[in-house]
Design an enzyme around this catalytic site. Structure first.
Site, short mmCIF file in Angstrom:
data_model
loop_
_atom_site.label_atom_id
_atom_site.label_comp_id
_atom_site.label_asym_id
_atom_site.label_seq_id
_atom_site.Cartn_x
_atom_site.Cartn_y
_atom_site.Cartn_z
N ASP A 44 0.84 -1.20 0.00
CA ASP A 44 0.00 0.00 0.00
C ASP A 44 0.87 1.25 0.00
OD1 ASP A 44 -2.28 -1.50 0.06
OD2 ASP A 44 -2.74 -1.13 2.18
N GLY B 16 -3.28 -5.25 0.73
CA GLY B 16 -3.92 -6.32 -0.06
C GLY B 16 -4.99 -6.95 0.82
N LYS B 17 -6.15 -7.20 0.23
CA LYS B 17 -7.27 -7.66 1.05
C LYS B 17 -7.00 -9.02 1.70
CE LYS B 17 -10.50 -5.02 -1.72
NZ LYS B 17 -10.50 -3.83 -0.85
N ASN C 102 -4.37 -8.46 4.49
CA ASN C 102 -4.95 -7.71 5.60
C ASN C 102 -5.87 -8.60 6.45
OD1 ASN C 102 -3.75 -5.39 4.63
ND2 ASN C 102 -5.60 -4.58 3.68
N ASP D 241 -9.29 6.61 9.70
CA ASP D 241 -8.94 6.00 8.41
C ASP D 241 -9.76 4.72 8.26
OD1 ASP D 241 -7.81 4.90 6.17
OD2 ASP D 241 -5.74 4.93 6.89
N THR E 161 -9.76 2.75 5.65
CA THR E 161 -9.16 1.78 4.74
C THR E 161 -8.89 0.47 5.49
OG1 THR E 161 -7.90 3.70 3.99
CG2 THR E 161 -7.47 1.62 2.87
N ASP F 143 -11.66 -5.54 5.81
CA ASP F 143 -10.70 -6.63 6.02
C ASP F 143 -10.63 -6.99 7.50
OD1 ASP F 143 -10.17 -6.48 3.32
OD2 ASP F 143 -8.45 -5.15 3.58
N LYS G 283 -7.17 3.77 13.84
CA LYS G 283 -5.73 3.92 13.58
C LYS G 283 -5.49 4.09 12.08
CE LYS G 283 -4.82 0.66 17.27
NZ LYS G 283 -4.83 -0.79 17.36
N GLY H 198 -3.73 3.43 8.39
CA GLY H 198 -3.15 2.29 7.67
C GLY H 198 -4.11 1.12 7.58
O1 RIB Z 1 -9.23 -3.32 1.70
C1 RIB Z 1 -8.13 -2.45 1.71
C2 RIB Z 1 -7.07 -2.96 0.79
O2 RIB Z 1 -7.57 -2.91 -0.52
C3 RIB Z 1 -5.82 -2.13 0.78
O3 RIB Z 1 -4.86 -2.61 1.69
C4 RIB Z 1 -5.37 -2.20 -0.66
O4 RIB Z 1 -4.19 -2.92 -0.80
C5 RIB Z 1 -6.51 -2.87 -1.42
O5 RIB Z 1 -6.22 -4.14 -1.76
#
Ligand code: RIB
Length: 310
Positions: free
Chosen positions: A14, A40-41, A44, A248, A250, A254, A287, A289
């Protein structure tokens, strides 16, 4: 520790920039910070399950390059099993370009799958015994589909429970959906896959029925601000979102999937596992990331106890 889980999915690095707002096409924005790290899902979700205390093995593919070293260094630091990390001779390790809006905590992501989009059926066969001996196979849609379907076939034939997180959303053939025990889309993915716009519990029930009519046994839909929904066809529940200070989002999905399968692997039922997933997802958004934001088992247990008393 629960029964073994195998996560078959992506590793990418990422590359994350944070800024106020997100650029529209043609616009350049000045960012405030940049970070590079494991993502990467698939990876993660494996990290989330590992930190949650699960017995988890990740199967993914990386390149023989510096980004591949990022993966191996990260897994070593986490104490994760790297026996089934495959190496590609030609393709580079995948990457994700991520932009995070520091005002809304929302994100935009572009994934280039690289090596993990080049997993061969022979690679999957080399993991056959691992998959057959798992209690749960957790998969997503960031790897090449011929390899993914082979992993699903192996698990299905061996009676292994299959959890599919259909992210990023893509069409899934009916003969594959029939083999899925639990599908875990977010509300957007659910809409793409079922044609039902998911904004309420009733919408989620309608979308779930579309999946179930295609042979999926249980449906879980993460619904962002609304919370998380689950149904086994007899009972359904929309569990409200846990209130946290989000910085965050993101990787929240996952985190949810990792915490959810951990609980299933410890013998929890669908609705208890929903609570563990919800708590794990909520903690992760506090957090920055993706993989680094996954909570520990102690944090998850405290959140579950305080909110759900289990
Ligand atoms: O779900 C978040 C992920 O999706 C990120 O870490 C990114 O790498 C994408 O795959």
């Amino acid at each position: 520790m629960g029964k073994p889980i195998v996560v078959f999915g992506s590793f990418v690095v990422d590359l994350t920039g944070r800024c106020k707002g997100l650029p529209v096409p043609g616009q350049t924005l000045m960012g405030s910070s940049f970070k590079m790290g494991a993502g990467g899902k698939g990876s993660n979700q494996a990290v989330a399950a590992h930190r949650a205390g699960a017995d988890v093995t990740l199967v993914t593919k990386i390149g023989k390059d510096v980004f591949g070293n990022v993966a191996m260094d990260f897994y070593k630091g986490e104490g994760m099993n790297t026996e089934h990390i495959l190496f590609d001779d030609e393709r580079e390790t995948g990457i994700a370009l991520i932009m995070v809006d520091e005002v809304s905590a929302q994100n935009e992501i572009l994934v280039v799958s690289g090596a993990c989009g080049n997993i061969t059926p022979e690679d999957v066969e080399s993991c056959r015994a691992l998959i057959e001996n798992a209690s749960i196979l957790l998969v997503q849609l960031e790897v090449n589909f011929d390899a993914l379907y082979r992993a699903i076939d192996i698990a299905h034939a061996a009676g292994v429970r299959i959890v599919l997180n259909p992210a990023p959303a893509a069409e899934i053939p009916p003969e594959v959906l029939k083999k899925i025990d639990i599908v875990t889309p977010n509300e957007t993915e659910a809409q793409v896959l079922t044609g039902v716009e998911v904004k309420t519990k009733e919408d989620a029930e309608r979308a779930a029925k579309v999946f179930m009519d295609k042979g999926v046994k249980n449906v879980v839909i993460t619904m962002g601000a609304l919370g998380a929904f689950a149904t086994d066809g007899k009972k359904s529940e929309l569990l409200p979102r846990l209130k946290v200070d989000a910085i965050d989002t993101t990787g929240a999905g996952d985190a949810f999937n990792g915490g959810f399968v951990m609980a299933l692997s410890e013998g929890r039922d669908l609705f208890e596992a929903l609570r563990y997933g919800n708590a794990t997802g909520a903690l992760s958004v506090t957090k920055k990331g993706t993989a680094p934001s996954m909570p520990s088992r102690g944090e998850i247990d405290r959140m579950v106890e305080e909110n759900y008393h289990i």
